[in-house]
Design a protein around this motif. Structure first.
Motif, PDB file in Angstrom:
ATOM      1  N   MET A   1     -23.432  -3.134  -0.803  1.00  0.00           N
ATOM      2  CA  MET A   1     -24.424  -4.123  -1.215  1.00  0.00           C
ATOM      3  C   MET A   1     -24.999  -3.778  -2.582  1.00  0.00           C
ATOM      4  SD  MET A   1     -25.761  -6.928  -0.432  1.00  0.00           S
ATOM      5  CE  MET A   1     -26.996  -7.917  -1.227  1.00  0.00           C
ATOM      6  N   ASP A   2     -25.215  -2.495  -2.851  1.00  0.00           N
ATOM      7  CA  ASP A   2     -25.750  -2.092  -4.153  1.00  0.00           C
ATOM      8  C   ASP A   2     -24.780  -2.471  -5.276  1.00  0.00           C
ATOM      9  OD1 ASP A   2     -27.911  -1.118  -2.858  1.00  0.00           O
ATOM     10  OD2 ASP A   2     -27.427   1.002  -3.110  1.00  0.00           O
ATOM     11  N   ILE A   3     -23.486  -2.264  -5.035  1.00  0.00           N
ATOM     12  CA  ILE A   3     -22.481  -2.592  -6.043  1.00  0.00           C
ATOM     13  C   ILE A   3     -22.439  -4.101  -6.286  1.00  0.00           C
ATOM     14  CG2 ILE A   3     -19.998  -2.541  -6.564  1.00  0.00           C
ATOM     15  CD1 ILE A   3     -19.872   0.076  -4.909  1.00  0.00           C
ATOM     16  N   TRP A  36     -25.894  -6.917 -18.245  1.00  0.00           N
ATOM     17  CA  TRP A  36     -26.647  -6.112 -17.285  1.00  0.00           C
ATOM     18  C   TRP A  36     -25.895  -5.951 -15.971  1.00  0.00           C
ATOM     19  CZ3 TRP A  36     -28.602  -8.228 -12.651  1.00  0.00           C
ATOM     20  CH2 TRP A  36     -29.332  -7.317 -11.869  1.00  0.00           C
ATOM     21  N   GLY A  37     -25.416  -7.064 -15.410  1.00  0.00           N
ATOM     22  CA  GLY A  37     -24.773  -7.025 -14.102  1.00  0.00           C
ATOM     23  C   GLY A  37     -23.484  -6.233 -14.087  1.00  0.00           C
ATOM     24  N   LEU A  38     -22.632  -6.414 -15.101  1.00  0.00           N
ATOM     25  CA  LEU A  38     -21.378  -5.673 -15.161  1.00  0.00           C
ATOM     26  C   LEU A  38     -21.619  -4.178 -15.332  1.00  0.00           C
ATOM     27  CD1 LEU A  38     -18.985  -7.905 -17.322  1.00  0.00           C
ATOM     28  CD2 LEU A  38     -18.817  -7.376 -14.884  1.00  0.00           C
ATOM     29  N   ARG A  39     -22.564  -3.819 -16.209  1.00  0.00           N
ATOM     30  CA  ARG A  39     -22.838  -2.403 -16.412  1.00  0.00           C
ATOM     31  C   ARG A  39     -23.379  -1.759 -15.138  1.00  0.00           C
ATOM     32  NH1 ARG A  39     -25.804   1.752 -16.589  1.00  0.00           N
ATOM     33  NH2 ARG A  39     -27.382   0.556 -15.462  1.00  0.00           N
ATOM     34  N   TYR A  43     -21.388   1.037 -12.961  1.00  0.00           N
ATOM     35  CA  TYR A  43     -21.996   2.362 -12.813  1.00  0.00           C
ATOM     36  C   TYR A  43     -22.129   2.751 -11.346  1.00  0.00           C
ATOM     37  CZ  TYR A  43     -25.652   5.901 -12.623  1.00  0.00           C
ATOM     38  OH  TYR A  43     -26.362   7.037 -12.343  1.00  0.00           O
ATOM     39  N   LEU A  44     -22.616   1.834 -10.519  1.00  0.00           N
ATOM     40  CA  LEU A  44     -22.798   2.126  -9.096  1.00  0.00           C
ATOM     41  C   LEU A  44     -21.461   2.318  -8.389  1.00  0.00           C
ATOM     42  CD1 LEU A  44     -25.713  -0.324  -8.243  1.00  0.00           C
ATOM     43  CD2 LEU A  44     -25.831   2.161  -8.497  1.00  0.00           C
ATOM     44  N   TYR A  45     -20.442   1.582  -8.815  1.00  0.00           N
ATOM     45  CA  TYR A  45     -19.109   1.765  -8.250  1.00  0.00           C
ATOM     46  C   TYR A  45     -18.590   3.165  -8.559  1.00  0.00           C
ATOM     47  CZ  TYR A  45     -14.061   1.348  -7.688  1.00  0.00           C
ATOM     48  OH  TYR A  45     -12.752   1.579  -7.334  1.00  0.00           O
ATOM     49  N   GLN A  46     -18.698   3.565  -9.827  1.00  0.00           N
ATOM     50  CA  GLN A  46     -18.217   4.893 -10.224  1.00  0.00           C
ATOM     51  C   GLN A  46     -18.990   6.003  -9.521  1.00  0.00           C
ATOM     52  OE1 GLN A  46     -18.736   4.613 -14.492  1.00  0.00           O
ATOM     53  NE2 GLN A  46     -16.663   3.826 -14.811  1.00  0.00           N
ATOM     54  N   ARG A  47     -20.281   5.791  -9.296  1.00  0.00           N
ATOM     55  CA  ARG A  47     -21.121   6.826  -8.688  1.00  0.00           C
ATOM     56  C   ARG A  47     -20.922   6.930  -7.181  1.00  0.00           C
ATOM     57  NH1 ARG A  47     -27.571   6.188  -8.661  1.00  0.00           N
ATOM     58  NH2 ARG A  47     -27.024   4.893  -6.865  1.00  0.00           N
ATOM     59  N   ASN A  48     -20.694   5.800  -6.516  1.00  0.00           N
ATOM     60  CA  ASN A  48     -20.741   5.788  -5.055  1.00  0.00           C
ATOM     61  C   ASN A  48     -19.399   5.673  -4.349  1.00  0.00           C
ATOM     62  OD1 ASN A  48     -23.575   5.904  -5.081  1.00  0.00           O
ATOM     63  ND2 ASN A  48     -23.751   3.686  -5.276  1.00  0.00           N
ATOM     64  N   TRP A  49     -18.386   5.100  -5.022  1.00  0.00           N
ATOM     65  CA  TRP A  49     -17.135   4.842  -4.311  1.00  0.00           C
ATOM     66  C   TRP A  49     -16.461   6.147  -3.901  1.00  0.00           C
ATOM     67  CZ3 TRP A  49     -16.102   0.277  -2.427  1.00  0.00           C
ATOM     68  CH2 TRP A  49     -14.855   0.049  -1.853  1.00  0.00           C
ATOM     69  N   GLY A  50     -16.105   6.250  -2.622  1.00  0.00           N
ATOM     70  CA  GLY A  50     -15.455   7.456  -2.120  1.00  0.00           C
ATOM     71  C   GLY A  50     -16.426   8.562  -1.759  1.00  0.00           C
TER      72      GLY A  50
END
Length: 224
Positions: A1-3, A36-39, A43-50
């Motif tokens: 949801m955050d992503i 804003w939305g893409l960044r 960022y959240l994808y790179q930080r949280n995925w996996g």
């Protein structure tokens, strides 16, 4: 949801844009929310995925027990969808506004947005770089923007939404438009941002020392 949070705003702005006269204000607002939305989502994808589930959601899942599935639907997905729609109202009214020429106030809003965007993106990048260094384990980031505020990313997030507000006005819904940045600032300060992280580190003596000399939200020179 955050992503998905940032991407949802892009979708709403895009739907509004194709129904608009596609004037100057509509283009500026669309470009601003896409940046804003893409960044943010990237960022959240790179930080949280996996990685392990976010500690907030993990704690809720544990507390809710067998009720987790329906509590999550209402308290995570549906609630954030409602908040997204309310906060994005400033985008909708601004993009669909008949007055599309950019005023001096609108241009000031662009500057405010860019300053907020810089604070958020630079703060996030500094934090990510700090966390990726194994030698920083157990330490608190107190350099760069984090020397002047304990939450430069949240400050930037709030500021850029006030910038979007300034870009969107004036229109027939100018007073209602204030709900968007006000609600976003309240959520960042009291609900999901500053308040939650401050509680998380409240027992950390290193963080308490950091609190004593560093501004909580608005950037300010550190106390001696």
């Amino acid at each position: 949801m955050d992503i998905a949070w940032g991407m949802g705003f892009i979708l709403i702005a895009g739907v509004s844009f194709v129904q608009s006269t596609m004037g100057a204000k509509a283009w500026v607002l669309l470009i601003a929310v896409v940046l804003w939305g893409l960044r943010l989502s990237t960022y959240l994808y790179q930080r949280n995925w996996g990685q392990a589930e976010d500690y907030r959601y993990a704690n809720w899942r544990k507390d809710w027990g067998e009720n987790a599935w329906w509590r999550a639907f209402f308290q995570v997905f549906l609630l954030q969808g409602v908040l997204m729609f309310i906060i994005s109202s400033v985008l909708q009214f601004g993009i669909l506004d008949d007055l599309q020429d950019l005023s001096l106030l609108n241009r000031l809003g662009i500057v405010v947005f860019l300053i907020g965007f810089a604070f958020e993106s630079i703060g996030d990048r500094q934090l990510r770089k700090f966390k990726l260094d194994p030698s920083n384990k157990g330490k608190i980031l107190n350099t760069g923007l984090w020397k002047y505020t304990r939450h430069p990313n949240y400050f930037g997030e709030a500021l850029l939404w006030w910038g979007i507000f300034l870009i969107a006005i004036p229109n027939a819904w100018a007073y209602w438009n204030m709900v968007s940045p006000t609600l976003m600032t309240f959520l960042l300060l009291k609900v999901s941002g500053v308040a939650m992280l401050e509680r998380k580190y409240s027992d950390n003596p290193i963080y308490r020392a950091y609190q004593e000399k560093t501004s909580s939200f608005i950037p300010w020179p550190p106390k001696k």
